[in-house]
Design an enzyme around this catalytic site. Structure first.
Site, short mmCIF file in Angstrom:
data_model
loop_
_atom_site.label_atom_id
_atom_site.label_comp_id
_atom_site.label_asym_id
_atom_site.label_seq_id
_atom_site.Cartn_x
_atom_site.Cartn_y
_atom_site.Cartn_z
N ASN A 141 29.70 74.76 35.71
CA ASN A 141 30.17 74.61 37.08
C ASN A 141 30.49 75.94 37.77
OD1 ASN A 141 32.38 74.86 35.35
ND2 ASN A 141 33.70 73.52 36.54
N GLY A 216 35.34 73.67 29.11
CA GLY A 216 34.44 72.53 29.06
C GLY A 216 35.20 71.23 29.03
N GLU A 238 40.18 75.65 27.58
CA GLU A 238 40.52 75.21 28.94
C GLU A 238 39.61 74.05 29.23
OE1 GLU A 238 40.48 74.10 32.42
OE2 GLU A 238 39.16 75.82 32.73
N LEU A 239 40.18 72.83 29.23
CA LEU A 239 39.37 71.62 29.19
C LEU A 239 39.49 70.83 30.49
CD1 LEU A 239 40.20 70.70 25.48
CD2 LEU A 239 38.33 72.12 26.35
N CYS A 273 37.16 71.61 37.50
CA CYS A 273 38.18 70.99 36.65
C CYS A 273 39.49 70.82 37.40
CB CYS A 273 38.37 71.78 35.37
SG CYS A 273 38.74 73.52 35.61
N GLU A 367 38.32 61.39 34.42
CA GLU A 367 37.92 62.52 35.26
C GLU A 367 36.54 62.24 35.86
OE1 GLU A 367 37.58 67.38 35.05
OE2 GLU A 367 37.27 66.22 33.23
#
Length: 467
Positions: A141, A216, A238-239, A273, A367
């Protein structure tokens, strides 16, 4: 003997045009890269801080000289509008320059041993040393910006870095890797390993990398963490996120609606995110807010990401757009009403506003990675906080209110890594810690945090130094 695999095509997600091909790295190539990273690690660790800083500044200058070309290439392969990819490349330049400064500020400490009886005459200091080769696993992204956070941090701390770019949009990073080599990075200190998901999984599984850093999905994060456990790598995750925006009855309605338009429907085509993924609006201003949101959404232009005036381009793939379409259908099945948008054409997903969304809808808890704004009501702001906290994610949240006391009360109760008052959750400044608890991964990424994450602390005690 190495077995070469068929090249992987890279397409424009909107037109299907073939933009290039990349190699699908083989196990033998990964073995060779990890061996080369050992040599690159020694070379980077031997560089004094001021030389590491100069290397990062040279990389930033070379990227800056190709900003327009890189932004156009990134827009073509990624789908974000050109003006947004231009800003992304500029962010990466700032990040490299920021980490150049951090390379010279990896401070140790002097710890007073006279706090312990009998140790008064001794001296203890800590120093920061490079951690070891870092595997940087980059998402689709914001690939250039998030690559910069990982690679620049690793190099600033004196490490080698092995970068796995996203398989659907790797071409801008392939070019940046060439610029890093031109800037004079030591051999093996910066390597790009293209290919499918097996590349990330192998880098996490094998010895040779001291840390693995992933941005991800939560599903991917769990898999990487499991694979990294066998070699006790440091894992930096970092999800996902399902960020809530809470609009109280004293809020600036137009500003709050614009925060959703820009922070959810337009920026990144909704594939962020920290995008605004759930909107909770107090009863007294609900209708006025929805009217303002619909008016803002109606002004957005969906189309060719390379054309002037486009606000929303194609999602990364048709499959991604199909998942968004299915998520909208699930919300409608749960009782939501489609007030705007909802159409799909190939990889293009029209900005969608849903109202009357049941706060307990399972689809609202998931999400949605696309331009969809679900709006639910609340009566008491603390109920909105409770609903926001029921999500398994904990990245960011936002509160719109003119009452500063209320703002801090709600911010204090929100179980997230960051709270934005009177602004969109889709905010990431490189000098702020970015990350959150729960299924978001628990790590924090940013200039002042990541460089330290990629070092190890060593304690040195000099006996009788003060005797």
């Amino acid at each position: 003997m190495s077995t070469r695999t068929a090249p992987l095509p890279v397409h424009n997600p909107g037109t299907g045009e073939l933009l290039g091909e990349i190699e699908d790295s083989t196990p033998e190539q990964l073995t060779a890269a990890l061996a080369t990273a050992e040599r690159g690690q020694r070379a980077m660790a031997a560089l004094p801080a001021h030389e590491r800083a100069r290397l990062l500044l040279r990389i930033a200058d070379l990227i800056e000289a190709e900003t327009a070309d890189l932004a156009r290439l990134l827009a073509a392969e990624n789908g974000k509008p050109l003006f947004q990819t231009t800003e992304e490349v500029k962010a990466a330049i700032r990040i490299f320059r920021g980490y150049a400064g951090e390379a010279t500020r990896l401070f140790g400490r002097q710890i007073p041993l006279d706090a312990v009886p009998g140790l008064e005459r001794h001296l203890a200091v800590t120093v920061r040393e490079p951690l070891g080769p870092v595997a940087a696993l980059v998402p689709f992204n914001y690939p250039v910006e998030l690559y910069a956070h990982k690679a620049a941090a690793a190099l600033a701390a004196g490490n080698a870095v092995l970068v796995h770019p996203p398989v659907r949009c790797p071409l801008a990073l392939v070019r940046i890797a060439e610029l890093v080599a031109r800037a004079g990075a030591p051999e093996g200190a910066h390597q790009l390993l293209t290919g499918g998901v097996h590349v990330s999984q192998e880098l996490a599984s094998r010895p040779g990398a001291a840390a693995v850093s992933l941005t991800g999905s939560t599903h991917a994060g769990r898999e990487i963490a499991r694979r990294a456990a066998d070699t006790l790598k440091k894992v930096h995750l970092e999800l996902g996120g399902n960020d809530a925006l809470i609009v109280c009855d004293d809020a600036d309605v137009e500003a709050a609606a614009q925060a959703v338009v820009l922070g959810r429907l337009a920026r990144g085509n909704g594939q962020i995110c920290c995008a605004v993924k759930r909107v909770y609006v107090q009863d007294g201003i609900h209708d006025a807010f929805v009217d303002a949101l619909l008016a803002g959404a109606a002004k957005l232009t969906v189309g060719d990401q390379l054309a002037d005036g486009t606000d929303v381009g194609p999602l990364i793939s048709e499959e991604a757009a199909e998942r968004v379409e299915a998520a909208v259908a699930a919300l409608v099945s749960d009782g939501a009403r489609k007030a705007a948008g909802g159409g799909r054409r190939g990889a293009f997903s029209d900005p969608t506003v849903l109202v009357d969304v049941p706060a307990d809808s399972p689809a609202l808890a998931a999400e949605i990675f696309g331009p969809v704004a679900p709006v639910a009501r609340f009566t008491d702001p603390f109920d909105a906080v409770r609903m926001a906290n029921e999500s398994p994610y904990g990245l960011q949240a936002a509160v719109f209110t003119q009452d500063i006391r209320r703002a801090f009360q709600l911010a204090h109760r929100l179980d997230v890594g960051g709270v934005v008052i009177n602004g969109s959750t889709a905010l990431r400044a490189e000098n702020l810690p970015f990350g959150g608890p729960k299924d978001t991964g628990g790590s924090a990424e940013g200039l002042h945090d990541t460089a330290l994450e990629f070092t190890r602390q060593k304690t040195i005690v000099v006996m009788e130094a003060l005797g």
